[in-house]
Design an enzyme around this catalytic site. Structure first.
Site, PDB file in Angstrom:
ATOM      1  N   HIS A  81       0.825  -1.221   0.000  1.00 58.35           N
ATOM      2  CA  HIS A  81       0.000   0.000   0.000  1.00 58.35           C
ATOM      3  C   HIS A  81       0.855   1.265   0.000  1.00 58.35           C
ATOM      4  O   HIS A  81       0.493   2.268   0.606  1.00 58.35           O
ATOM      5  CB  HIS A  81      -0.959   0.013   1.190  1.00 58.35           C
ATOM      6  N   ASN A 154     -10.364  -3.342   1.991  1.00 60.06           N
ATOM      7  CA  ASN A 154      -9.983  -3.321   0.582  1.00 60.06           C
ATOM      8  C   ASN A 154     -11.214  -3.014  -0.260  1.00 60.06           C
ATOM      9  O   ASN A 154     -12.343  -3.030   0.234  1.00 60.06           O
ATOM     10  CB  ASN A 154      -9.381  -4.661   0.144  1.00 60.06           C
ATOM     11  N   TYR A 368       0.306  -5.043  11.483  1.00 56.00           N
ATOM     12  CA  TYR A 368       0.138  -3.629  11.142  1.00 56.00           C
ATOM     13  C   TYR A 368       0.814  -2.697  12.154  1.00 56.00           C
ATOM     14  O   TYR A 368       1.618  -1.843  11.768  1.00 56.00           O
ATOM     15  CB  TYR A 368      -1.347  -3.293  10.983  1.00 56.00           C
TER      16      TYR A 368
END
Length: 588
Positions: A81, A154, A368
């Site tokens: 990303h 997404n 993350y």
């Protein structure tokens, strides 16, 4: 509206200082040029040197300060990303969800919170085209009165994998070749090699290579949690849930052939200019919900696993329930500060929203924030774009580390009885919300089975019209021209044959490669083959040792009796279920 800059000294040892809002919102005309330590300088281009033609002086702090900061302007780009755009806006609850969820933001109609959204491609680098054929990241930071809730989604309802350890491997196939340094735009061998060894990816492959693979910018696409979450109400009752964000602009796509006619930053430009012109994009938000007994029954009768990221929930069977709408009405003033440094974390959940046992979600709960601590720093949540907007003064026992701006003063850095911190009473009984796991530790790797081809078959046969099918075939065949190994294409066509004979035949004609007759005579290095004709082909990677197997009868699904403490009996949709239905195109 930010406060006007003050010329009066402020309390404390800092004297005069700038706030973030003051720095963000004031023009250059109201600033004075200085070094980083605040010393005014007459001109930014001047240097100190020995005479008019001699070497530079090391004592020239202005020059050293300038160059050394310039050398460190870049932080590591996101591993995935990296190319992205974003904006700020506001979420408004339109239909309360308080019967299912105790989260304050869903408690009453009209309830609002500010938010930041970041859209992105997945595999490309920061400088790559944002109209590349790629899934799109769709992350939302809801700044609620109970803390930040990050929906890390997404633009597709599924993904390429359901086994978390596969993720780094798959992403590596999206990156440059370690020797040639080419992307799969010039060499797609690694990309198709991975897909041909992991057949559960085929559902996402058809979405990616179909019309949704290149959305017309970010305004014309939906967003999906993909993962299964849990919603908990004030009574401690819970349901499984998935989150959907439907574009109020509708959906539009760009064809592969036409994509070359757009600028590399079209999506960024389209989003920024529309917001700047007052054409604010918006999305309506929904939840799909399911009880624990329905989840068990869904597996027993339809072989749909709610913890499987490659499957969808049929929407006719599990209808969407509207909860709110968000509008993006403010562009970032500074891209780096507000979009590049914004950090989303699926583990950021507020009371009333909990994770499920979805293994890929569980893996992301760690990955993350771990990436943010490396990329931005351990105190990344102190950055204004990442900080919360609660009406209470937060405190904890996290201290120090790089760039600790808010370090909590002289307050104790332990649980003190001398200067005690305040606590809020528990609102969620985790003993009832989470499963009762009593088991041996097991190794697990999913197995490809016939039911894995039902969703992509519904997509191909029931959703795509003739033109869409032909575009799909052309896109895949064109991408395969850069695959250097025809054996890979043969295997991939065998996977397509399990979806549809029509699709496989078209791919054979388009590529000139005759594929295998299905996957029953193939083994895979990435997954167990539950459809293999011979035992020797069933185990992933061709392993033959009889020490144990990582495949399980339930393939990771919640089977009957899984939930020792069940969810609430009513899914909260207000309508009857359509048991056994595949829904409208199986959720597509």
């Amino acid at each position: 509206m930010s406060p006007a800059p003050s010329s009066q000294p402020l309390d404390g040892p800092g004297g005069k200082y700038r706030t973030y809002e003051d720095d963000r919102n004031h023009p250059s005309q109201e600033t004075l040029y200085t070094t980083s330590n605040g010393v005014p300088m007459p001109h930014p281009y001047e240097t100190q040197r020995m005479g008019t033609n001699g070497p530079l002086l090391l004592q020239d702090f202005h020059l050293i300060d300038l160059l050394s900061h310039f050398d460190r302007e870049r932080i590591p780009e996101r591993v995935v990303h990296a190319k992205g755009s974003g904006a700020h806006g506001v979420f408004t609850c339109t239909k309360p969800l308080d019967d299912l969820c105790l989260a304050d933001i869903f408690s009453k109609e009209g309830k609002q919170c500010p938010l930041t959204v970041r859209f992105s491609t997945v595999g490309g680098e920061s400088g790559s085209p944002d109209l590349a054929r790629d899934p799109r990241g769709f992350s939302v930071k809801f700044r609620t009165e109970e803390g930040n809730w990050d929906m890390v989604a997404n633009n597709t309802p599924v993904f390429f994998l359901r086994d978390p350890a596969k993720f780094p491997h798959f992403i590596h196939t999206q990156k440059r070749h370690p020797s040639t340094h080419l992307t799969h735009a010039d060499d797609s061998t690694a990309f198709w090699d991975y897909l041909s060894q992991n057949p559960e990816s085929v559902h996402q492959v058809l979405i990616l290579m179909g019309d949704r693979g290149i959305p017309y910018g970010y305004r014309f696409m939906h967003g999906y949690s993909g993962h299964t979450l849990k919603l908990v109400n004030k009574a401690g009752e819970w349901v499984y849930a998935q989150f959907h964000m439907k574009s109020d602009q509708g959906t539009k796509f760009v064809t592969q052939e036409d994509s070359a006619n757009y600028s590399p930053d079209f999506s960024q430009k389209d989003l920024w200019e529309n917001i700047d012109q007052g054409n604010y994009p918006s999305w309506t938000c929904y939840f799909q919900t399911m009880t624990s007994s329905e989840a068990e029954e869904l597996w027993e009768k339809q072989r749909i696993n709610v913890f499987d990221l490659t499957h969808v929930w049929p929407q006719k069977q599990f209808p969407l329930r509207e909860v709110g709408k968000f509008v993006l009405n403010e562009n970032a003033v500074n891209y780096f500060a507000e979009i590049e440094q914004v950090a989303f974390n699926p583990a950021h959940m507020v009371p009333g929203i909990e994770p499920s046992a979805d293994p890929v979600l569980q893996s992301r709960l760690f990955s993350y924030p771990d990436a943010h601590r490396h990329r931005v720093g351990v105190n990344y949540q102190q950055l204004p774009v990442n900080s919360n907007r609660t009406n209470y003064r937060m405190g904890n026992f996290q201290r120090d580390g790089n760039m600790a701006f808010f370090n909590q003063g002289s307050r104790p850095n332990y649980l003190s009885s001398i200067e005690p911190i305040s606590f809020r009473e528990r609102t969620v009984d985790l003993n009832k919300v989470h499963g009762q796991f009593t088991s041996d530790a097991v190794t697990f790797l999913s197995e490809i089975r016939p039911e894995d081809f039902n969703p992509p078959r519904a997509l191909y046969e029931r959703v795509m019209d003739e033109d869409a099918k032909q575009r799909l075939v052309n896109n895949m065949a064109g991408h395969m021209t850069n695959c250097r190994d025809k054996e890979i294409i043969k295997r991939q066509i065998a996977i397509f044959r399990e979806v549809s004979e029509d699709l496989a035949s078209r791919m054979e004609k388009a590529t000139g490669v005759k594929g295998y007759d299905g996957i029953s005579n193939l083994s895979f290095n990435g997954t167990h083959n539950g459809m293999a004709a011979k035992d020797s082909l069933k185990v992933a990677n061709g392993m033959k040792a009889k020490v144990g197997s990582s495949s399980t009868p339930n393939n990771g699904a919640p089977q009957k009796g899984t939930h020792k403490v069940g969810s609430r009996a009513d899914p909260g949709t207000g309508g009857a279920r359509v048991n056994g239905s595949n829904g409208v195109a199986n959720g597509h």
